[in-house]
Structures are given as C-alpha cells and as structure tokens.
Design a protein around this motif. Structure first.
Motif, short mmCIF file in Angstrom:
data_model
loop_
_atom_site.label_atom_id
_atom_site.label_comp_id
_atom_site.label_asym_id
_atom_site.label_seq_id
_atom_site.Cartn_x
_atom_site.Cartn_y
_atom_site.Cartn_z
N ALA A 1 -4.23 -7.21 5.39
CA ALA A 1 -3.36 -7.09 4.23
C ALA A 1 -1.97 -6.60 4.64
O ALA A 1 -0.95 -7.11 4.16
N GLU A 2 -1.92 -5.63 5.54
CA GLU A 2 -0.63 -5.12 6.00
C GLU A 2 0.17 -6.19 6.74
O GLU A 2 1.39 -6.24 6.63
N SER B 1 -9.44 -4.86 10.86
CA SER B 1 -9.91 -4.51 9.52
C SER B 1 -9.20 -5.32 8.45
O SER B 1 -8.12 -5.89 8.66
N ALA B 2 -9.80 -5.34 7.26
CA ALA B 2 -9.17 -5.99 6.12
C ALA B 2 -7.85 -5.31 5.76
O ALA B 2 -6.90 -5.98 5.34
N SER B 3 -7.78 -4.00 5.95
CA SER B 3 -6.52 -3.29 5.69
C SER B 3 -5.41 -3.79 6.61
O SER B 3 -4.27 -3.99 6.17
N ALA C 1 -4.44 -15.66 -1.18
CA ALA C 1 -3.20 -16.11 -0.54
C ALA C 1 -2.68 -15.07 0.43
O ALA C 1 -2.26 -15.39 1.56
N ALA C 2 -2.71 -13.80 0.02
CA ALA C 2 -2.21 -12.73 0.88
C ALA C 2 -3.06 -12.59 2.14
O ALA C 2 -2.54 -12.47 3.26
N MET C 3 -4.38 -12.61 1.97
CA MET C 3 -5.25 -12.46 3.14
C MET C 3 -5.14 -13.67 4.06
O MET C 3 -5.28 -13.54 5.29
N THR D 1 1.46 -6.36 2.40
CA THR D 1 0.91 -5.69 1.22
C THR D 1 -0.13 -4.68 1.69
O THR D 1 -0.19 -4.32 2.86
N THR D 2 -0.93 -4.18 0.77
CA THR D 2 -1.99 -3.24 1.12
C THR D 2 -3.30 -3.69 0.48
O THR D 2 -3.31 -4.35 -0.56
N LEU D 3 -4.38 -3.30 1.10
CA LEU D 3 -5.69 -3.64 0.55
C LEU D 3 -5.89 -2.95 -0.80
O LEU D 3 -6.41 -3.56 -1.74
N GLU D 4 -5.44 -1.71 -0.91
CA GLU D 4 -5.56 -0.99 -2.17
C GLU D 4 -4.78 -1.70 -3.27
O GLU D 4 -5.25 -1.83 -4.41
N GLY D 5 -3.58 -2.18 -2.92
CA GLY D 5 -2.77 -2.89 -3.92
C GLY D 5 -3.44 -4.17 -4.38
O GLY D 5 -3.42 -4.48 -5.58
#
Length: 411
Positions: free
Chosen positions: A53-54, A48-50, A74-76, A58-62
């Motif tokens: 991100a983790e 998952s995208a979540s 950059a994060a993804m 980081t987090t997807l919500e963030g």
C-alpha cells in the motif's frame, strides 16, 4: 533463483503457502508479496500488505477505512507493480507467480505487466477461461485456468497449483540457450492482408543485417511494439499496417488506443509508415457487428472476423490523424503511400476496392503532412514487391544516417 508469489494472503493464504512449499522443495527461493487488504495473513510474507500500500502512495489503514473494493484493488495493483519492479532491479525476482480470483488476478497481472518481456509470468486464475486481454495486455503473461475456484485445497486445486509452481520452477532454473545476436532491431506491423509486403520487406532488411520483430496489428500488437520502442528494445520501425487507427476511430474491436503512432516519434528513432489495411474496421462474427453499421459494406474474413469497409469521410479523418502523429515525430520519418490499394482486398476486382475512399485518405495525408516528413508515393498496391523494397531501403537509409545501421556502432 527466486520466484515472487503475489497474492491476497487474507483469503488465499493456504493456497499460496502450498505453492510456496512446492517451489521451495525444488530448491528455489520464494518471496511472497501480500496484497490482501481486509484480514491478517496466516504467515509472515517477505513483503507485507502495508508495504504494498505504501508503494502505491497510500496506507493499508486508509484503504480499510475507505472500504472501497475497486479503489483498494487498483492501489494494491499499483503497489505490487512498484514492488515487482524493485525486486527485479535488485535481482530478487526471476519469475512471478499469481493465484486468485478476479481481484488478485487484476492485482498480480498489473505487477506482471510492469516487468520486461522475457521474465516468466504465470497467473493461475478463475478468469483465465474468458476475455484475458485486460490482464495480459501487451506483455507475455501466461494464464492457467484454475478449473475450480481457489478456495481451499483439494485433489483438483492441489494438482493445478502444483503444476503451475513446477512450471515456474522450470522456467527460472533452466537456461533456454536462445541465441541473441547483437543486431539493430526493426519492429514491423502486419495483417493478413499486408503479409506479402511485410514478408518481402522483412527479408530485405534481414539481408541487410537487421533483426526484425513482426507484430500482428490487433490492438495489443501495436501496443506491444510501441512499449518495446519505449523500452529501447526496438531501434527502428516499419509501420506497414496502421489499421488499428481505423478501429480506434470507428469503433472496431482491434484498436490500440489514441497514443498509437507516437512512440517512435517521441523516442526519435527512424520510422517509415504506410497505410496498410486502413480500408477496414474489424469486428467479431458477423452477428456481433453493432446494428448502427447495418447497410455498410462487409467482408467475412473467417467465421470469427468480419471486416467493414471504411468510408471516404472516415478515411479523410484517418489521414488527418495519422499525418498529425507523424508531424509530431522528433526523428527521421517517412510516409509511403501505395496508390494502387492499401490491402489485398483493396485492389481492382476485390471486395473493398474503392478509389474514392482511398483518394480521400491520400488527399488528407498530403494536405496535413508537414514538409519535413518525407512523402513517398508509388503507383502500386501495398503488396507489390517494388513497394515493399522501397519501404525497406528507405528505412535502411534512415537507420544508417542516424548511426543505427548494422555496420555502425551507434546501437
């Protein structure tokens, strides 16, 4: 066999689903990694995208709350690279396919560049018909121009995506039956103006029992060699052509970055280094040379490549930089100076023959180099056969003394 597809399911879900179906119809498993940030996926991905991100810390919500597209991409990308490495280590990833525009091209190719050379990597992209260096870097990333934007399925996009999917199936399901000999491997750097030297040295080393890999010193070539040194693929380095440092210093187009000439020293592997093509800085077509360099000496190598002669002042600085890089090496290191010229056009009668500039380079190297770095000087130009033979013989001696030679079992 399993293909990993990296893509933003919130915007390219239909197209990624189509690619998945084509691959699975050929009996190959698919693992979809969702890198979408804004919306929800049209189907459930394996990663998952979540989770992506983790993996980036980081987090997807963030990322959604920050609403900064550049930061999210950059994060993804970092997360996708981490996921891809994990899947490869677990034996789940045999090849990786990406689909997208500029955003997912950046994300997916970040993941691809994190994987070893030889793992199939194919990016279907709207960006593939332009400057692809930021996406390919020093890895074997293949890019296929999508022709039309990847926005919905139509007669054109179906064909292009299906071709890419089937190409990936072919790569992961067929054994290329490439012979791999267990010989110590030498990385060598080359330019057109140092080719005779490299050819002679390469043949000499191969006769002694080494495998050689030659890298074109075009910036990405130097970075590719150094990354393979770090990965342990290369056992020794014959750095004939250090010209990328001239571009890094002066502002040419073929620089390899400020870390060039560090990998072999950091890893402690044997290296023999020379001054190949430090007489030149590289630019594109003559009209592309920045105005600040007007009045300098140029040589049009071909319609797409213009060379500019380095000055004595630049050569002195280059000599000091290279010496400091070699001084920091932790393994056996030699510097070989061709006093008769550092390239095919830096000899008497050729455009870049400049004894004063060469002397500035050599003097700076001599005055900065530590005593524990062996210095070899020959009254030949770099492409003379005795110089090339000396390079090969010196490196062979270093390799054998370090237990890395063809007759040893230290590899």
């Amino acid at each position: 066999m399993s293909v990993v597809i990296v893509g933003t399911l919130d915007t390219k879900g239909e197209e990624i689903g189509f690619a998945r179906d084509v691959i699975e119809a050929q009996g190959v498993d698919v693992h979809v990694v969702d890198t979408g940030v804004v919306g929800e996926p049209p189907f459930e991905p394996e990663t998952s995208a979540s989770a992506v991100a983790e993996a980036a810390g980081t987090t997807l919500e963030g990322l959604r709350n920050e609403a900064d597209r550049g930061e999210a991409m950059a994060a993804m990308g970092d997360g996708a690279a981490e996921i891809a490495q994990q899947l490869h280590d677990e034996g789940i990833l045999d090849g990786v396919l990406g689909l997208g525009g500029s955003g997912n091209t950046s994300i997916a190719t970040t993941a691809m560049r994190a994987l070893p050379v030889g793992v199939p990597k194919l990016m279907v992209s709207t960006m593939a018909s332009g400057d692809t260096e930021p996406y390919v870097g020093s890895r074997d990333v293949m890019m296929l121009y999508s022709v039309a934007d990847i926005e919905g399925l139509n007669q054109l996009s179906r064909q292009v995506i299906a071709n890419a999917a089937l190409a990936m199936v072919g790569m992961v399901t067929n054994d290329p039956d490439v012979d791999v000999e267990d010989r110590p491997t030498i990385g060598i750097t080359m330019f057109g103006v140092t080719t005779p030297c490299v050819q002679t040295a390469r043949e000499n080393l191969e006769e002694k029992g080494y495998e050689t890999i030659v890298f074109h010193a075009t910036g990405t070539g130097g970075r590719a060699m150094e990354s393979l040194v770090e990965e342990g693929v290369i056992d020794g380095v014959l750095d004939v052509t250090t010209t990328e440092w001239a571009d890094e210093l002066v502002g040419g187009v073929l620089n390899a970055g400020p870390d060039r000439l560090e990998a072999a020293g950091d890893e402690g592997i044997p290296q023999v280094v020379s001054t190949g093509a430090l007489d030149m800085v590289n630019f594109g077509p003559r009209e592309s040379v920045p105005e600040e360099f007007e009045g300098r000496q140029f040589h049009v190598h071909n319609p797409q490549v213009t060379l500019m002669r380095t000055t004595p002042e630049e050569n002195a600085e280059l000599g000091a930089i290279i010496a400091e890089k070699l001084n920091a090496a932790t393994g056996p290191t030699a510097l070989a100076l061709p006093l008769g010229g550092v390239s095919a056009i830096d000899v008497e009668g050729e455009d870049f023959h400049d004894p004063d500039a060469d002397a500035a380079l050599f003097d700076a190297l001599r005055s900065t180099l530590d005593d524990d770095v062996e210095r070899i000087e020959l009254e030949t130009d770099i492409n003379d056969e005795p110089f090339a033979e000396t390079l090969a013989e010196t490196l062979d001696e270093y390799m054998r003394d370090a237990g890395r030679g063809p007759a040893s079992d230290g590899r």
